[in-house]
Design an enzyme around this catalytic site. Structure first.
Site, PDB file in Angstrom:
ATOM      1  N   TYR A 197      43.433 -16.146   8.908  1.00  0.00           N
ATOM      2  CA  TYR A 197      42.762 -17.072   9.833  1.00  0.00           C
ATOM      3  C   TYR A 197      41.254 -17.132   9.566  1.00  0.00           C
ATOM      4  CZ  TYR A 197      47.111 -15.975  12.370  1.00  0.00           C
ATOM      5  OH  TYR A 197      48.416 -15.759  12.718  1.00  0.00           O
ATOM      6  N   TYR A 231      53.077 -20.571  20.974  1.00  0.00           N
ATOM      7  CA  TYR A 231      52.859 -20.033  19.624  1.00  0.00           C
ATOM      8  C   TYR A 231      53.988 -19.050  19.326  1.00  0.00           C
ATOM      9  CZ  TYR A 231      51.104 -17.386  15.691  1.00  0.00           C
ATOM     10  OH  TYR A 231      51.001 -16.766  14.465  1.00  0.00           O
ATOM     11  N   ASP A 284      60.922 -15.593  23.635  1.00  0.00           N
ATOM     12  CA  ASP A 284      60.109 -14.940  22.615  1.00  0.00           C
ATOM     13  C   ASP A 284      59.199 -13.952  23.334  1.00  0.00           C
ATOM     14  OD1 ASP A 284      58.201 -14.149  20.831  1.00  0.00           O
ATOM     15  OD2 ASP A 284      57.714 -16.150  20.087  1.00  0.00           O
TER      16      ASP A 284
HETATM   17  C1  LIG Z   1      54.809 -14.920  21.095  1.00  0.00           C
HETATM   18  C2  LIG Z   1      54.686 -14.615  19.632  1.00  0.00           C
HETATM   19  N1  LIG Z   1      55.731 -14.843  18.831  1.00  0.00           N
HETATM   20  C3  LIG Z   1      55.682 -14.564  17.521  1.00  0.00           C
HETATM   21  C4  LIG Z   1      54.540 -14.042  16.947  1.00  0.00           C
HETATM   22  C5  LIG Z   1      54.504 -13.753  15.479  1.00  0.00           C
HETATM   23  O1  LIG Z   1      54.544 -12.389  15.248  1.00  0.00           O
HETATM   24  P1  LIG Z   1      54.074 -11.778  13.853  1.00  0.00           P
HETATM   25  O2  LIG Z   1      52.594 -11.963  13.780  1.00  0.00           O
HETATM   26  O3  LIG Z   1      54.476 -10.342  13.917  1.00  0.00           O
HETATM   27  O4  LIG Z   1      54.798 -12.520  12.787  1.00  0.00           O
HETATM   28  C6  LIG Z   1      53.427 -13.794  17.746  1.00  0.00           C
HETATM   29  C7  LIG Z   1      52.189 -13.256  17.165  1.00  0.00           C
HETATM   30  O5  LIG Z   1      51.129 -13.259  17.742  1.00  0.00           O
HETATM   31  C8  LIG Z   1      53.494 -14.089  19.132  1.00  0.00           C
HETATM   32  O6  LIG Z   1      52.454 -13.884  19.953  1.00  0.00           O
END
Ligand SMILES: Cc1ncc(COP(=O)(O)O)c(C=O)c1O
Length: 419
Positions: free
Chosen positions: A9, A137, A239
């Site tokens: 990033y 996200y 998630d």
């Molecule tokens: C809600 C959510 N899902 C998925 C991810 C992705 O995880 P990773 O960075 O371990 O691939 C993140 C990462 O910040 C997240 O906040």
């Protein structure tokens, strides 16, 4: 900058001298120049027990003396079996089957594959689209980008992303009334009524959307989503990569609503932030659809490092600490401190303050109001990194009162010097 190491990033042209961490203990990060910083964001929300935890270190060392890793294809091992059983025990009812992978993004990919293939395995065609929430996200891999809201994270690929459906999150925050969330519920019902034959799943970050701006919404919406997804035969995916393991004040954010999704994704805090790992949990209904004599029905996914033995061992120890050392109380105490300190943090540039569990977020009017904040915080002995116009803390759960206050004092000082 011409750098061998490519940072995330970041516009590499402008990356200059990054602070170098050489050691860390508890909540303190020690930099090469001798500076000591309190980690206010748990290393991207993962280091929930702080650094260099003796019990986690011991669990890793013990496993290391047996073996560090073995493929899960055609073999099994006790740490994987134990972690799967433990996750089934502690997560909402009905999530009885666990698939491991190596990061949150891949855990999300697995969840989406499960959802889409669930329907094809049942012989139901056409249900391939995913519904998600604006500001959501879910990671940086392609399908995860596709179901995340349009943002800086995915902008470069917008022409190749096959977007599904996006809905507004309900208004009114955590305490919203039934009437306040109604428009968002209606939007969901209208969409499902019109398009359920094309839709495999609805994916949400339950209760808090983190990277998309720390938007908090009502558990009532999750209840409504659960009912509507069941009614229209759409799978519900939570998630919990960011919200899982206590971050919102419950062990899992789903518990605020008392509902179980069909599929749930865990990551980040799963290993106490020691190793990259994720778990995708599925209901028996989903799992059973993959059973049969036909290999075509199997889940054809298998990351090399899935169920890595070190990751499983440290995850088991992390969960033991959470359960035996009253972590939910620690998190409630952090929440109370954040609420108390935020109440006296007033500045005209702050448009909204949001707190839940061990999360505190301040939304500023302009992104520019936070330019230079990271460097300022560092000179004040705290590690914080705003996301866009949001200044937030998500400290390790072992953070003491005076340390939480110190983190928020840095935010306070920043506002005072801006006046
Ligand atoms: C809600 C959510 N899902 C998925 C991810 C992705 O995880 P990773 O960075 O371990 O691939 C993140 C990462 O910040 C997240 O906040």
């Amino acid at each position: 900058m011409n750098s061998t190491l490519w940072y995330p990033y970041a516009q590499m042209k402008h990356v200059k001298h990054l602070p170098k961490m050489v050691k860390a203990n508890g909540v303190m990060m020690q930099l090469e120049d001798g500076a000591q910083l309190i980690d206010g964001i748990s290393s991207w929300w993962a280091v929930i027990h702080g650094y260099n935890h003796p019990a986690l270190n011991a669990a890793l060392t013990q496993q290391l003396q047996q073996f560090a890793h073995v493929m899960l294809g055609g073999l099994t091992h006790q740490p994987a079996l134990d972690l799967a059983a433990t996750l089934v025990r502690i997560t909402p009812e009905g999530l009885n089957h666990v698939f491991f992978s190596d990061s949150g993004s891949i855990g999300v990919e697995v969840a989406l594959k499960m959802a889409i293939q669930y329907f094809t395995n049942l012989g139901i065609t056409g249900k391939t689209k995913i519904v998600s929430l604006r500001n959501g996200y879910h990671g940086d891999t392609f399908k995860a980008m596709e179901i995340s809201d349009d943002s800086d994270f995915s902008k470069a690929f917008s022409s190749v992303l096959h977007r599904g459906f996006f809905l507004d999150i309900p208004a009114g925050g955590f305490e919203a009334t039934e009437a306040t969330i109604q428009p968002a519920v209606k939007q969901l019902e209208d969409l499902l009524a019109a398009h359920h034959k094309e839709i495999a799943a609805f994916i949400v970050e339950p209760i808090v959307q983190c990277a998309g701006g720390f938007h908090i919404y009502s558990p009532r919406y999750l209840k409504a989503a659960r009912e509507l997804c069941s009614k229209y035969r759409v799978l519900l995916i939570f998630d919990e990569v960011a919200t899982g393991f206590g971050r919102t004040g419950k062990l899992f954010a789903a518990e605020h609503a008392g509902v179980s999704p069909d599929i749930m994704v865990l990551g980040k805090g799963l290993t106490g932030g020691y190793l990259g790992h994720a778990a995708t949990l599925a209901s028996t209904e989903v799992y059973n659809s993959f059973l049969g004599d036909d290999r075509d029905k199997a889940l054809m996914h298998g990351p090399t490092f899935m169920a890595n033995a070190l990751a499983c061992a440290v995850a088991l120890e992390s969960i033991r600490l959470i359960e035996e050392e009253n972590y939910l109380e620690k998190i409630a105490r952090i929440e109370a401190i954040i609420r108390r300190e935020f109440a006296t943090l007033n500045f005209p540039g702050i448009v909204h303050k949001r707190t839940i569990g061990a999360i505190g977020a301040l939304e500023f009017k302009e992104v520019s109001m936070l330019a230079g904040f990271n460097t300022f915080a560092k000179t004040e002995g705290v590690w914080l990194r705003p996301i866009g116009n949001i200044l937030y803390l998500m400290p390790p759960y072992i953070t003491e009162e005076q340390e939480v206050v110190a983190i928020i004092d840095v935010m306070r000082k920043w506002c005072q010097q801006m006046r």
